[in-house]
Design an enzyme around this catalytic site. Sequence first.
Site, PDB file in Angstrom:
ATOM      1  CB  CYS A   1      -1.534   7.774   1.529  1.00  0.00           C
ATOM      2  SG  CYS A   1      -2.967   6.392   2.431  1.00  0.00           S
TER       3      CYS A   1
ATOM      4  CD  GLU B   1      -2.837  -1.253   0.778  1.00  0.00           C
ATOM      5  OE1 GLU B   1      -3.067   0.108  -0.237  1.00  0.00           O
ATOM      6  OE2 GLU B   1      -3.676  -2.189  -0.274  1.00  0.00           O
TER       7      GLU B   1
HETATM    8  P1  NAD Z   1       7.450   4.694   8.272  1.00  0.00           P
HETATM    9  O1  NAD Z   1       8.529   5.779   7.312  1.00  0.00           O
HETATM   10  O2  NAD Z   1       6.624   4.904   8.624  1.00  0.00           O
HETATM   11  O3  NAD Z   1       7.712   3.501   6.963  1.00  0.00           O
HETATM   12  C1  NAD Z   1       6.789   2.017   6.928  1.00  0.00           C
HETATM   13  C2  NAD Z   1       7.816   1.326   7.497  1.00  0.00           C
HETATM   14  O4  NAD Z   1       8.251   0.748   6.732  1.00  0.00           O
HETATM   15  C3  NAD Z   1       7.460   1.132   9.281  1.00  0.00           C
HETATM   16  O5  NAD Z   1       7.423   0.401   9.859  1.00  0.00           O
HETATM   17  C4  NAD Z   1       8.986   1.138   9.286  1.00  0.00           C
HETATM   18  O6  NAD Z   1       9.601   0.602  10.269  1.00  0.00           O
HETATM   19  C5  NAD Z   1       9.251   0.800   8.055  1.00  0.00           C
HETATM   20  N1  NAD Z   1      11.112   0.824   7.008  1.00  0.00           N
HETATM   21  C6  NAD Z   1      11.203   1.895   6.884  1.00  0.00           C
HETATM   22  N2  NAD Z   1      12.602   1.798   6.632  1.00  0.00           N
HETATM   23  C7  NAD Z   1      12.886   0.469   6.163  1.00  0.00           C
HETATM   24  C8  NAD Z   1      13.907   0.003   6.211  1.00  0.00           C
HETATM   25  N3  NAD Z   1      14.741   0.467   5.500  1.00  0.00           N
HETATM   26  N4  NAD Z   1      13.707  -1.802   5.510  1.00  0.00           N
HETATM   27  C9  NAD Z   1      12.878  -2.431   6.185  1.00  0.00           C
HETATM   28  N5  NAD Z   1      11.361  -1.959   6.726  1.00  0.00           N
HETATM   29  C10 NAD Z   1      11.519   0.130   6.807  1.00  0.00           C
HETATM   30  O7  NAD Z   1       6.088   5.414   6.650  1.00  0.00           O
HETATM   31  P2  NAD Z   1       6.508   5.992   5.550  1.00  0.00           P
HETATM   32  O8  NAD Z   1       7.236   5.736   4.256  1.00  0.00           O
HETATM   33  O9  NAD Z   1       7.150   7.522   5.520  1.00  0.00           O
HETATM   34  O10 NAD Z   1       4.799   6.694   4.765  1.00  0.00           O
HETATM   35  C11 NAD Z   1       4.720   7.764   4.058  1.00  0.00           C
HETATM   36  C12 NAD Z   1       4.565   6.562   2.885  1.00  0.00           C
HETATM   37  O11 NAD Z   1       3.503   6.081   2.469  1.00  0.00           O
HETATM   38  C13 NAD Z   1       3.592   8.198   1.416  1.00  0.00           C
HETATM   39  O12 NAD Z   1       4.709   7.982   0.615  1.00  0.00           O
HETATM   40  C14 NAD Z   1       2.632   7.248   1.944  1.00  0.00           C
HETATM   41  O13 NAD Z   1       2.461   7.742   0.763  1.00  0.00           O
HETATM   42  C15 NAD Z   1       2.476   6.065   1.514  1.00  0.00           C
HETATM   43  N6  NAD Z   1       1.443   5.503   2.699  1.00  0.00           N
HETATM   44  C16 NAD Z   1       0.399   4.497   1.788  1.00  0.00           C
HETATM   45  C17 NAD Z   1      -0.974   4.500   2.109  1.00  0.00           C
HETATM   46  C18 NAD Z   1      -1.833   3.217   1.831  1.00  0.00           C
HETATM   47  O14 NAD Z   1      -2.673   3.164   2.307  1.00  0.00           O
HETATM   48  N7  NAD Z   1      -1.373   3.792   0.329  1.00  0.00           N
HETATM   49  C19 NAD Z   1      -0.919   4.981   3.905  1.00  0.00           C
HETATM   50  C20 NAD Z   1       0.001   5.721   4.403  1.00  0.00           C
HETATM   51  C21 NAD Z   1       1.017   5.717   4.115  1.00  0.00           C
END
Ligand code: NAD
Length: 445
Positions: free
Chosen positions: A255, A221
Amino acid sequence: MTTTYPALTETDAAALVARLRETHRSGRTKSLAWRREQLTRLRALLTDNRAAIADALWADLRKNPAEVDRAEIDITVLEIDDYLEHLEEWLAPQPAEVTVSHLPEGTTARTELDPLGVALVLSAWNYPIYLLLTPVAAALAAGNAVVIKPSELAEQTSALLARLLPDYLDTEATAVVEGGVAQTTSLLAQRFDHVFYTGNGTVGRIVMRAAAEHLTPVTLELGGKSPVFVDRDADLTAVAARIAATKFSNAGQTCVAPDYVLTDPDTAEALAAALTQAIEQQYGSDPRAADHYGRIVNERHFDRLSALLGSGRTVTGGQSDRAEKYIAPTVLVDVKPDEPVMQEEIFGPILPILTVADLTEAIAFINDRDKPLALYAFTENDTTRARLIAETSSGAVNFGFPIFHLTVPTLPFGGVGESGMGSYHGRYSLETFSHRKAVLDVPLT
Ligand code: NAD
């Protein structure tokens, strides 16, 4: 981030997954009674702890309690209630017609939903309750054991869930792991039966690569730039109210928030003026003082967004304060496609308006970029609607009310291409966390 999380070695992670797998193998998680009980308890966690959840989200994101009730708790409860109401119906075997003539009379065929086993749910920080517990509920409804990894960027919410979840859920079938990259990497080295990841595409690739080692299916997602097409026939006061309500809630950190607007040059100016008014109606003349206006999650994202404020010409907003991680609701016009604000998902309270000559140019603009998570349009014209659906590709098309398609549980929610793969919500969640098993029954004589 200030919390230092306990280390999780690969050996620890393997032991944890083995424990959950044993529970799943025992058959316990497959019974309808167990699934209903877990869902009912998860629902109780949400409704029993509204105040504590609101406190954690205020600390993490300065999220207003009314918004927490609406966009974190109630929306998750709605999804759980949908599972509780329809679970038996969705799990019922589906008969399949036997159309071939080479099998004897009396042959029957059907499909049955089979739980996958042990699922891993990795979630993002922006709606840290909803985006974590909705897929967790889905995994449980489908009869799986599940490892739950909240986002470390919403650290108070993560800590609260790590404390509460074991009090409510079956701890032999569920486990919460708090942490960041190190803990997630140890988890991802394990063989899961499904990995459900919400977050950005860079990490999405890491997740998918790790899952590929075990041929584990993934749901990703992700995000991206969700465009809004505004037709010249649209009622701009109403359009501006809808865009302002959805773009600036959670300070744009959603998102499926509208990312940018495409419209014709005449409409652009009028829409910018209408948006200025709508923002003032929503947050008053000083949004910083409005306690229902949020803050940016951390300094890194604040700095990233501040650099985008220089694009185009600012019509409203533009103010920022690093100490408070405050960025005003901002509308930019005269933005060119090669400016910084158009190079990446904004994920903050900045709305660029770009101009196109007509619908054909708007469609080409959208198709020249990554497939968005959602495509929004405000138009009264049926041909325009039909063309937008037929000539573009996106996770969803939504006419009239950005974001709200995700509140309709009969619609699948998910992206396509760079905005993700797979979907969930309602009965689609069950399909995601199950294998649809084919069963053929041929009479022997
Ligand atoms: P985040 O930084 O919280 O990361 C998400 C998860 O990935 C966390 O649990 C984190 O621990 C893990 N993570 C981070 N780096 C990692 C690595 N190197 N290896 C393994 N796991 C790792 O969230 P984010 O990415 O900043 O979220 C924002 C993005 O998510 C935006 O692009 C947004 O559009 C997207 N998003 C999508 C949805 C959806 O439902 N489609 C919802 C919310 C956010």
